[in-house]
Design an enzyme around this catalytic site. Sequence first.
Site, PDB file in Angstrom:
ATOM      1  N   HIS A  67      -9.324   1.782   4.943  1.00  0.00           N
ATOM      2  CA  HIS A  67      -8.039   1.901   5.653  1.00  0.00           C
ATOM      3  C   HIS A  67      -8.207   2.873   6.818  1.00  0.00           C
ATOM      4  O   HIS A  67      -8.934   3.862   6.710  1.00  0.00           O
ATOM      5  CB  HIS A  67      -6.956   2.385   4.683  1.00  0.00           C
ATOM      6  CG  HIS A  67      -5.585   2.308   5.281  1.00  0.00           C
ATOM      7  ND1 HIS A  67      -5.124   3.250   6.171  1.00  0.00           N
ATOM      8  CD2 HIS A  67      -4.599   1.390   5.153  1.00  0.00           C
ATOM      9  CE1 HIS A  67      -3.900   2.903   6.555  1.00  0.00           C
ATOM     10  NE2 HIS A  67      -3.564   1.777   5.954  1.00  0.00           N
ATOM     11  N   GLY A 114       2.991   2.447  10.620  1.00  0.00           N
ATOM     12  CA  GLY A 114       4.014   3.476  10.458  1.00  0.00           C
ATOM     13  C   GLY A 114       4.792   3.803  11.726  1.00  0.00           C
ATOM     14  O   GLY A 114       5.545   4.767  11.765  1.00  0.00           O
ATOM     15  N   ASN A 172       0.875  -1.177   0.000  1.00  0.00           N
ATOM     16  CA  ASN A 172       0.000   0.000   0.000  1.00  0.00           C
ATOM     17  C   ASN A 172       0.914   1.229   0.000  1.00  0.00           C
ATOM     18  O   ASN A 172       1.509   1.549   1.014  1.00  0.00           O
ATOM     19  CB  ASN A 172      -0.887  -0.038   1.252  1.00  0.00           C
ATOM     20  CG  ASN A 172      -1.625   1.270   1.480  1.00  0.00           C
ATOM     21  OD1 ASN A 172      -1.762   2.093   0.576  1.00  0.00           O
ATOM     22  ND2 ASN A 172      -2.119   1.462   2.703  1.00  0.00           N
ATOM     23  N   TRP A 173       1.003   1.857  -1.139  1.00  0.00           N
ATOM     24  CA  TRP A 173       1.938   2.981  -1.265  1.00  0.00           C
ATOM     25  C   TRP A 173       1.415   4.275  -0.645  1.00  0.00           C
ATOM     26  O   TRP A 173       2.144   5.252  -0.537  1.00  0.00           O
ATOM     27  CB  TRP A 173       2.271   3.219  -2.744  1.00  0.00           C
ATOM     28  CG  TRP A 173       3.241   2.220  -3.309  1.00  0.00           C
ATOM     29  CD1 TRP A 173       3.713   1.088  -2.692  1.00  0.00           C
ATOM     30  CD2 TRP A 173       3.863   2.264  -4.589  1.00  0.00           C
ATOM     31  NE1 TRP A 173       4.587   0.428  -3.513  1.00  0.00           N
ATOM     32  CE2 TRP A 173       4.702   1.135  -4.699  1.00  0.00           C
ATOM     33  CE3 TRP A 173       3.791   3.141  -5.672  1.00  0.00           C
ATOM     34  CZ2 TRP A 173       5.468   0.861  -5.826  1.00  0.00           C
ATOM     35  CZ3 TRP A 173       4.562   2.876  -6.811  1.00  0.00           C
ATOM     36  CH2 TRP A 173       5.382   1.746  -6.883  1.00  0.00           C
ATOM     37  N   LYS A 174       0.134   4.302  -0.295  1.00  0.00           N
ATOM     38  CA  LYS A 174      -0.479   5.528   0.271  1.00  0.00           C
ATOM     39  C   LYS A 174      -0.254   6.698  -0.699  1.00  0.00           C
ATOM     40  O   LYS A 174      -0.216   6.474  -1.905  1.00  0.00           O
ATOM     41  CB  LYS A 174       0.079   5.793   1.671  1.00  0.00           C
ATOM     42  CG  LYS A 174       0.021   4.530   2.541  1.00  0.00           C
ATOM     43  CD  LYS A 174       0.288   4.764   3.976  1.00  0.00           C
ATOM     44  CE  LYS A 174       0.196   3.437   4.718  1.00  0.00           C
ATOM     45  NZ  LYS A 174       0.291   3.569   6.156  1.00  0.00           N
ATOM     46  N   GLU A 205      -6.430   5.178   7.919  1.00  0.00           N
ATOM     47  CA  GLU A 205      -6.119   6.589   7.625  1.00  0.00           C
ATOM     48  C   GLU A 205      -7.325   7.278   7.017  1.00  0.00           C
ATOM     49  O   GLU A 205      -7.603   8.450   7.306  1.00  0.00           O
ATOM     50  CB  GLU A 205      -4.886   6.672   6.703  1.00  0.00           C
ATOM     51  CG  GLU A 205      -3.609   6.413   7.497  1.00  0.00           C
ATOM     52  CD  GLU A 205      -2.475   5.784   6.700  1.00  0.00           C
ATOM     53  OE1 GLU A 205      -2.508   5.803   5.461  1.00  0.00           O
ATOM     54  OE2 GLU A 205      -1.551   5.252   7.359  1.00  0.00           O
ATOM     55  N   SER A 249       3.799  -1.946  10.253  1.00  0.00           N
ATOM     56  CA  SER A 249       5.247  -2.078  10.446  1.00  0.00           C
ATOM     57  C   SER A 249       5.784  -3.461  10.062  1.00  0.00           C
ATOM     58  O   SER A 249       6.673  -3.996  10.731  1.00  0.00           O
ATOM     59  CB  SER A 249       5.631  -1.709  11.881  1.00  0.00           C
ATOM     60  OG  SER A 249       5.285  -0.351  12.141  1.00  0.00           O
ATOM     61  N   GLU A 293      -5.151  -4.422  10.884  1.00  0.00           N
ATOM     62  CA  GLU A 293      -4.105  -3.404  11.003  1.00  0.00           C
ATOM     63  C   GLU A 293      -4.307  -2.603  12.282  1.00  0.00           C
ATOM     64  O   GLU A 293      -5.062  -1.624  12.293  1.00  0.00           O
ATOM     65  CB  GLU A 293      -4.166  -2.449   9.807  1.00  0.00           C
ATOM     66  CG  GLU A 293      -3.899  -3.114   8.477  1.00  0.00           C
ATOM     67  CD  GLU A 293      -3.299  -2.137   7.480  1.00  0.00           C
ATOM     68  OE1 GLU A 293      -2.218  -2.440   6.971  1.00  0.00           O
ATOM     69  OE2 GLU A 293      -3.876  -1.063   7.255  1.00  0.00           O
ATOM     70  N   GLY A 348       2.954  -0.975   4.180  1.00  0.00           N
ATOM     71  CA  GLY A 348       3.025   0.432   3.788  1.00  0.00           C
ATOM     72  C   GLY A 348       4.453   0.826   3.470  1.00  0.00           C
ATOM     73  O   GLY A 348       4.988   0.534   2.389  1.00  0.00           O
ATOM     74  N   GLY A 349       5.119   1.462   4.441  1.00  0.00           N
ATOM     75  CA  GLY A 349       6.463   2.020   4.252  1.00  0.00           C
ATOM     76  C   GLY A 349       7.440   1.090   3.548  1.00  0.00           C
ATOM     77  O   GLY A 349       8.122   1.505   2.594  1.00  0.00           O
TER      78      GLY A 349
HETATM   79  P1  PGA Z   1       3.153   0.446   7.497  1.00  0.00           P
HETATM   80  O1  PGA Z   1       1.655   0.702   6.966  1.00  0.00           O
HETATM   81  O2  PGA Z   1       3.611  -0.850   6.901  1.00  0.00           O
HETATM   82  O3  PGA Z   1       3.937   1.631   7.008  1.00  0.00           O
HETATM   83  O4  PGA Z   1       3.070   0.375   8.982  1.00  0.00           O
HETATM   84  C1  PGA Z   1       0.740  -0.355   6.801  1.00  0.00           C
HETATM   85  C2  PGA Z   1      -0.578   0.164   6.258  1.00  0.00           C
HETATM   86  O5  PGA Z   1      -1.015   1.254   6.645  1.00  0.00           O
HETATM   87  O6  PGA Z   1      -1.219  -0.505   5.435  1.00  0.00           O
END
Ligand code: PGA
Length: 248
Positions: A93, A171, A9-11, A95, A211, A165, A232-233
């Site tokens: 998600h 993050g 997930n590149w956001k 966010e 993470s 999640e 994500g990251g």
């Molecule tokens: P992260 O994000 O791997 O950077 O913790 C995961 C996500 O929000 O899907």
Amino acid sequence: MRNTLIAGNWKMNGTVADTEAFFKAFKLTPKDKVELLICPPFTALPITRFFLERSHAKWGAQNVYPEEKGAYTGEISPAMLKELGCSYVICGHSERRQLLGEIDELVARKVKAVLAHDMTPILCVGETEEERNEGQTEERIGSEIKTALFDLDKKEIGKLVIAYEPIWAIGSGKAATAEDAEAVSAFIRRTVKELAGKKAAEEVRILYGGSVKADNIESLLKEKDIDGALIGGASLKAEELLAIYEKA
Ligand code: PGA
């Protein structure tokens, strides 16, 4: 048998130029039982498709609006994503829930709309740190799942991917332990069983997200109810994502 899914997930990261640079460094060796998915921003979907369409990897979107078309300024429909070859769409998600006020009912409509267009929803659920400390994790996740699945039949439910999640792990560099992630994943599978029966519960794929890196993916995937990861990251760096995929 549930196939493992490694999903990036590149956001809101990845211009077209960044995406091109990523794929030039991304040399994938396909694995039979491990699916790879990349969800870039909408604007990078065409170039992602260009790089991935001759591989076994898939691409998907991070969001959708649950209407066919019309006066929804700024939104993207399921048909528009399908037209770009998306196989998956992330729905709800945390966010989006926290920053954009997405509520469970809207998430439920998104899940339904994605299924109706023959794509797979990745329904995200998870608790805050405060909820965890107060012992409300199952209550929060149970209610997110019940609302999202309310309008679906058993067959549709079996096709879902549910991503657990924990919000405090996203993050933060502080991933849940494999044991804690498994405990919640097992709860998610039990909840699906209660709502849709044994077959759907056995079919639904559950991912852990928060993470995830190359050095914790193996312990997470050893757990029996964890079928993959939403990353994500670490999915922004070609080398790190490849390392995770190799370990999976
Ligand atoms: P992260 O994000 O791997 O950077 O913790 C995961 C996500 O929000 O899907």
